[in-house]
Write an enzyme that holds these catalytic residues in place. Sequence first.
Site, PDB file in Angstrom:
ATOM      1  N   ASP A 146       1.107  -1.174   0.239  1.00  0.00           N
ATOM      2  CA  ASP A 146      -0.349  -0.035   0.026  1.00  0.00           C
ATOM      3  C   ASP A 146       0.481   1.091  -0.563  1.00  0.00           C
ATOM      4  OD1 ASP A 146      -2.299  -1.347   0.505  1.00  0.00           O
ATOM      5  OD2 ASP A 146      -2.604  -1.533   2.270  1.00  0.00           O
ATOM      6  N   ASP A 180      -7.042  -1.220  -4.604  1.00  0.00           N
ATOM      7  CA  ASP A 180      -8.115  -1.113  -3.819  1.00  0.00           C
ATOM      8  C   ASP A 180      -9.488  -0.214  -4.163  1.00  0.00           C
ATOM      9  OD1 ASP A 180      -6.853  -2.921  -1.789  1.00  0.00           O
ATOM     10  OD2 ASP A 180      -5.705  -0.954  -0.858  1.00  0.00           O
TER      11      ASP A 180
END
Length: 216
Positions: A146, A180
């Site tokens: 991430d 995401d």
Amino acid sequence: MKYRHVIWIVALVLVLDQALKFWIKTHMNFSQEFIIFPNWFRIHFTENPGMAYGLELGGEWGKVILTLFRLAAVVIGFKYMKTLVKQQHHTGLLICGALILAGAAGNLIDSMFYGLIFSETNFYDVATFLPKNGGYASFLHGKVVDMLYFPVYRGYLPSWVPFKGGEYFVFFNPIFNIADAAISVGVITILLFQKRFFHKHIAKEATEKEAVAATK
């Protein structure tokens, strides 16, 4: 919209997602941060062993179950998207479905293979691609990379705010990736425009049923 268009959307999102993750893994230490726009957009490297936005399913078996669930969802998703295309569903629905599918596949790649092809990331050294001594984890146990961080607001909440008054607050706090984001955009858009996406198809099915009933 044809099925190959769905595949192109999935491929484009996957290339962008994996290219950025690969660059992050091989150029940044864990928790290293680049400020893109002061105060509200940063590239902040972190990893999580679980679901989107840092959510987790605990334990080693939890990780395996989550990865296998992702794999099954992606396989079923491709088959389902082919059915939706054949049924000539709304183009917007097909695009959103492709985004969701691409996001799921993007994080699946991390979970399945990153533990095998990268060395462990720490606070002092960047990861090595295809290390001589092997990767940091076994198959299905890779961590999801991430990096997108949007702390739009940072400060203490007013004392009159229920339960959280006076506490330090960050909005938006989760750190996520392109996969995401693709999932979120796809799901939110379907929820917002579900009447438009499904109305024409529902009306078509109703007309077909009436036509069949009239012939009996």
